[in-house]
Design a protein around this motif. Structure first.
Motif, mmCIF file in Angstrom:
data_model
loop_
_atom_site.group_PDB
_atom_site.id
_atom_site.type_symbol
_atom_site.label_atom_id
_atom_site.label_comp_id
_atom_site.label_asym_id
_atom_site.label_seq_id
_atom_site.Cartn_x
_atom_site.Cartn_y
_atom_site.Cartn_z
ATOM 1 N N ILE A 10 0.863 -1.181 0.000
ATOM 2 C CA ILE A 10 0.000 0.000 0.000
ATOM 3 C C ILE A 10 0.897 1.229 0.000
ATOM 4 N N GLU A 11 0.583 2.169 -0.876
ATOM 5 C CA GLU A 11 1.382 3.394 -0.970
ATOM 6 C C GLU A 11 0.456 4.589 -1.094
ATOM 7 N N LEU A 12 0.821 5.681 -0.431
ATOM 8 C CA LEU A 12 0.083 6.932 -0.542
ATOM 9 C C LEU A 12 0.742 7.754 -1.651
ATOM 10 N N THR A 13 -0.019 8.073 -2.702
ATOM 11 C CA THR A 13 0.582 8.735 -3.849
ATOM 12 C C THR A 13 -0.465 9.497 -4.653
ATOM 13 N N LYS A 14 -0.012 10.451 -5.457
ATOM 14 C CA LYS A 14 -0.891 11.144 -6.401
ATOM 15 C C LYS A 14 -0.723 10.605 -7.821
ATOM 16 N N LYS A 15 0.501 10.118 -8.125
ATOM 17 C CA LYS A 15 0.807 9.648 -9.470
ATOM 18 C C LYS A 15 0.919 8.133 -9.494
ATOM 19 N N VAL A 16 0.250 7.524 -10.456
ATOM 20 C CA VAL A 16 0.276 6.073 -10.595
ATOM 21 C C VAL A 16 0.734 5.723 -12.007
ATOM 22 N N GLU A 17 1.699 4.822 -12.092
ATOM 23 C CA GLU A 17 2.134 4.298 -13.383
ATOM 24 C C GLU A 17 2.117 2.782 -13.322
ATOM 25 N N GLY A 18 1.654 2.154 -14.386
ATOM 26 C CA GLY A 18 1.618 0.700 -14.439
ATOM 27 C C GLY A 18 0.248 0.165 -14.081
ATOM 28 N N SER A 19 0.219 -0.875 -13.247
ATOM 29 C CA SER A 19 -1.040 -1.539 -12.899
ATOM 30 C C SER A 19 -1.221 -1.552 -11.390
ATOM 31 N N GLY A 20 -2.454 -1.463 -10.953
ATOM 32 C CA GLY A 20 -2.750 -1.511 -9.522
ATOM 33 C C GLY A 20 -4.160 -1.051 -9.235
ATOM 34 N N ILE A 21 -4.515 -1.109 -7.970
ATOM 35 C CA ILE A 21 -5.825 -0.680 -7.485
ATOM 36 C C ILE A 21 -5.644 0.644 -6.762
ATOM 37 N N VAL A 22 -6.442 1.636 -7.110
ATOM 38 C CA VAL A 22 -6.339 2.960 -6.501
ATOM 39 C C VAL A 22 -7.644 3.295 -5.787
ATOM 40 N N ASP A 57 -1.621 -1.161 -16.948
ATOM 41 C CA ASP A 57 -0.607 -0.561 -17.833
ATOM 42 C C ASP A 57 -1.006 0.849 -18.242
ATOM 43 N N ASP A 58 -1.241 1.668 -17.262
ATOM 44 C CA ASP A 58 -1.756 3.010 -17.530
ATOM 45 C C ASP A 58 -1.008 4.007 -16.656
ATOM 46 N N ARG A 59 -1.332 5.259 -16.847
ATOM 47 C CA ARG A 59 -0.734 6.328 -16.049
ATOM 48 C C ARG A 59 -1.849 7.315 -15.694
ATOM 49 N N GLU A 60 -1.910 7.680 -14.426
ATOM 50 C CA GLU A 60 -2.946 8.628 -14.013
ATOM 51 C C GLU A 60 -2.440 9.453 -12.840
ATOM 52 N N GLU A 61 -2.854 10.712 -12.801
ATOM 53 C CA GLU A 61 -2.503 11.587 -11.689
ATOM 54 C C GLU A 61 -3.792 12.081 -11.041
#
Length: 246
Positions: free
Chosen positions: A198-210, A224-228
């Motif tokens: 688990i990570e606290l972040t604003k920027k996500v790259e790759g794959s995961g659950i937000v 396989d995406d990128r989102e801020e």
């Protein structure tokens, strides 16, 4: 929660399942007009065929003490329930809350345990409480949490405040690890466990659950995406347990 989710019922809503692959509780993941279910992404995210999508994410608001309970570990879940894994879980606190977790009076019979016989903790907003399977615990009033756990619905209730629900004392005795307690990570920024990170972040790259930390949390699955995001959110990625699972 009734107001936030516009649920008009006499009984208060205590939890919302943000991501679930259980029968009759399957989350629809939609992009435009295309919708799929979590299990459709199991192999993509976990690189393995599994019986069901292996993580469950909830948003929980507790007005009163929840039941005193315990969950089976991975080995016990297989031998006792025929389930592929147990229930290890984490709570991320959205405001100051209370936990009763870990037996302090081990001389007492399990059926007589109450919150006063458990270690009382008061996590602050932004703290993470990690509860390994086998820990006797209860979530307290005023707690508002994001719960991330192995996808298991196996809960053995020990005491339920006279609510009349079934207790599971025989199984709870087998599942309880008397020395186990909650681990609290204060002001959590990143937490790595074999089940998930688990990570606290604003920027996500790759794959995961937000999971966003807004008043009404939203859940996104990125492949396989990128989102801020405008505010920090919880990023959850699979741990090594799933690739090593037989």
């Amino acid at each position: 929660m009734n107001e936030l989710y516009k649920v008009d019922t006499q009984d208060p809503v205590g939890e919302v399942w943000l991501l679930s692959d259980f029968q009759n509780m399957r989350t629809e993941l939609c992009e435009g007009e295309r919708c799929i279910y979590p299990n459709d992404l199991t192999k993509t995210l976990f690189h393995k065929d599994l019986p069901r999508f292996p993580l469950l994410v909830k948003y929980i608001c507790a007005n009163d003490w929840l039941s005193v309970q315990v969950h089976p570990d991975d080995e016990l879940a297989k031998s006792l329930e025929g389930d592929p894994w147990g229930k290890n879980e984490c709570w991320y606190f959205l405001q100051k809350g209370r936990i009763a977790a870990g037996i302090t009076r081990q001389e007492k019979p399990l059926e007589d345990l109450r919150n006063g016989d458990l270690r009382i903790l008061t996590p602050e907003r932004g703290d993470l409480a990690c509860l390994q399977a086998g820990t006797v615990h209860s979530l307290g009033p005023g707690s508002k949490v994001i719960e991330i756990q192995q996808a298991s619905d196996m809960t053995y209730r020990i005491y339920d405040w006279g609510r009349g629900r079934e207790l599971h004392l025989d199984k709870a005795r087998v599942a309880t690890k008397a020395a186990a307690s909650a681990i609290v990570i204060e002001e959590m920024r990143k937490f790595d466990w074999k089940y998930f990170s688990i990570e606290l972040t604003k920027k996500v790259e790759g794959s995961g659950i937000v999971i966003t930390l807004s008043e009404v949390p939203e859940l996104h699955v990125l492949i396989d995406d990128r989102e801020e995001f405008s505010e920090e959110a919880l990023l959850v990625r699979p741990g090594s347990f799933w690739s090593e699972l037989l």
